[in-house]
Design a protein around this motif. Structure first.
Motif, PDB file in Angstrom:
ATOM      1  N   PHE A  20      51.311 -92.837  -0.556  1.00 35.50           N
ATOM      2  CA  PHE A  20      50.382 -91.840  -1.080  1.00 35.50           C
ATOM      3  C   PHE A  20      50.832 -90.439  -0.685  1.00 35.50           C
ATOM      4  CE2 PHE A  20      48.809 -92.560   3.196  1.00 35.50           C
ATOM      5  CZ  PHE A  20      48.400 -91.295   3.615  1.00 35.50           C
ATOM      6  N   GLU A  60      42.585 -95.589  -6.048  1.00 36.41           N
ATOM      7  CA  GLU A  60      43.734 -94.870  -6.580  1.00 36.41           C
ATOM      8  C   GLU A  60      43.177 -93.713  -7.403  1.00 36.41           C
ATOM      9  OE1 GLU A  60      46.316 -96.496  -9.884  1.00 36.41           O
ATOM     10  OE2 GLU A  60      47.690 -96.684  -8.171  1.00 36.41           O
ATOM     11  N   THR A  61      43.517 -92.511  -7.014  1.00 37.80           N
ATOM     12  CA  THR A  61      42.898 -91.328  -7.597  1.00 37.80           C
ATOM     13  C   THR A  61      43.333 -91.119  -9.046  1.00 37.80           C
ATOM     14  OG1 THR A  61      42.919 -90.322  -5.404  1.00 37.80           O
ATOM     15  CG2 THR A  61      42.508 -88.858  -7.270  1.00 37.80           C
ATOM     16  N   THR A 127      46.361 -89.052  -3.320  1.00 34.36           N
ATOM     17  CA  THR A 127      46.589 -89.941  -4.464  1.00 34.36           C
ATOM     18  C   THR A 127      45.990 -91.312  -4.242  1.00 34.36           C
ATOM     19  OG1 THR A 127      48.752 -90.558  -3.550  1.00 34.36           O
ATOM     20  CG2 THR A 127      48.713 -88.746  -5.148  1.00 34.36           C
ATOM     21  N   PHE A 342      50.151 -84.284  -8.949  1.00 35.87           N
ATOM     22  CA  PHE A 342      49.426 -84.059  -7.700  1.00 35.87           C
ATOM     23  C   PHE A 342      49.705 -82.646  -7.182  1.00 35.87           C
ATOM     24  CE2 PHE A 342      48.739 -84.355  -3.076  1.00 35.87           C
ATOM     25  CZ  PHE A 342      47.390 -84.693  -3.110  1.00 35.87           C
ATOM     26  N   ILE A 364      45.855 -87.047 -11.937  1.00 35.45           N
ATOM     27  CA  ILE A 364      46.923 -87.587 -11.086  1.00 35.45           C
ATOM     28  C   ILE A 364      47.767 -88.583 -11.884  1.00 35.45           C
ATOM     29  CG2 ILE A 364      47.454 -88.721  -8.896  1.00 35.45           C
ATOM     30  CD1 ILE A 364      45.954 -86.015  -8.712  1.00 35.45           C
TER      31      ILE A 364
END
Length: 364
Positions: A20, A60-61, A127, A342, A364
């Motif tokens: 991440f 998970e973004t 993320t 990001f 993202i």
């Protein structure tokens, strides 16, 4: 046997770990300085998604939100930090609203694959993020409308809804035909929704923004648009208000607001929604008016007050339902500026400089 167990554990960790990125606050800008890229740091790491905290989920973004109020959270002791906000911590991820897909869960109501929204605070700029739904007031949303839950169906939309239907009441009535409503920050996340709500009630709406592109957008909504960066702004504003203004939904403060207030009619209403023009100034919230404008408001019985949509939290479902119906019927058209990748820090800087039309979100 030991080697096999070690190998198995290493294999499990390899399968369950997830790389991440996160954006942390590397330095404080100082109350009177603009936020810049040097105040942030993007770093990388790994998270073991098999280790979910009690009652938590790992997401998970998909989307992050950047909003003007966040500026007040960068510095300790910021004079405009609301009682409902806390200062960002150095060396830790910034946070705000966000939408993510659950990839691991220890929560009884949410399973892998669900899409959750944290509408206001608590979703870290990362993320992959570990979230406590109870602490962040997370709720499930439709994936196909995910970004709207950070904008027109999120806090900006709710702010516009209650700002119009409650904050702008004149003599207890929602404004309608014959009322002249001025909106500053009119092409922003909240302002653009507010303009459409006011137009749906036949108000004459004068929207103030900072570029010709934004003016064109506002005109497409039936709004009389005025560019505050134009050298003719004062005359343009006065020409747009031949009979004065009855209501001023103030999102910016500063000299723009001073000029609007000077054109207010007796008995006018001024809900103070935001003051982005002075978020990098060492002044209290709401900023006081000059003695001359204070006297003017007193003489004309103009009601200028701080407005906060969180005071209507128990009615949020009502507002989301209304706004959702309006979107479905084509009566409310959400506008977004989406930044891909990001880079929430860069999107934030751009938004503070007026680079967005509608809601600024990071995909993202």
């Amino acid at each position: 046997s030991y080697s096999f167990c070690t190998l198995l554990e290493n294999w499990r960790y390899t399968i369950m770990k997830r790389a991440f990125k996160e954006c942390i606050l590397a330095a404080r800008p100082g109350v009177t300085n603009a936020v810049a890229a040097r105040h942030f740091e993007v770093r990388e790491g790994e998270i073991d998604i098999s280790k979910v905290g009690d009652g938590c989920v790992i997401c998970e973004t998909k989307y992050l939100t950047v909003d003007p109020y966040m500026r007040c959270m960068f510095d300790e002791g910021h004079p405009q930090l609301g009682e409902y906000l806390t200062t960002f911590k150095l060396g830790e991820p910034l946070s705000g609203g966000g939408v993510g897909t659950v990839i691991a869960s220890d929560h009884p109501e949410y399973k892998e694959g669900d899409t959750l929204c944290m509408p206001f605070q608590g979703y870290p700029w990362a993320t992959v993020a570990s979230i406590s739904p109870a602490a962040t007031k997370a709720y499930p949303v439709q994936p196909e409308m995910a970004s709207h839950y950070l904008g027109a169906l999120g806090i900006p939309g709710l702010t516009a809804y209650f700002g119009f239907y409650e904050g702008c009441k004149v003599d207890g009535a929602v404004p309608g035909e014959g009322k002249v409503v001025v909106v500053s920050g009119a092409a922003g996340a909240t302002g653009s929704v507010f303009c459409q709500l006011a137009r749906s009630h036949e108000c004459t709406v004068v929207g103030i923004c900072g570029s010709e592109e934004k003016c064109e957008y506002l005109r497409s909504l039936g709004v009389v648009a005025v560019n505050y960066k134009a050298p003719t702004f004062k005359g343009d504003l006065e020409a747009a208000l031949p009979t004065g203004a009855d209501i001023y939904f103030d999102n910016v403060g500063g000299t723009v607001s001073d000029l609007v207030i000077a054109n207010m009619n007796p008995g006018g209403v001024i809900p103070i929604c935001g003051q982005i023009a002075v978020y990098s100034e060492d002044v209290p919230y709401p900023p006081p008016l000059s003695p001359a404008l204070q006297a003017f408001c007193g003489e004309r019985n103009i009601n200028r007050f701080r407005y906060l949509c969180l005071n209507y939290e128990d009615r949020f479902p009502e507002a989301v339902a209304h706004l959702g119906r309006s979107i479905a019927a084509g009566k409310l058209i959400p506008k977004e500026t989406i930044t891909e990748g990001f880079c929430p820090h860069l999107a934030f800087i751009d938004m503070m400089g007026g680079g967005n039309i509608g809601k600024a979100v990071v995909k993202i």
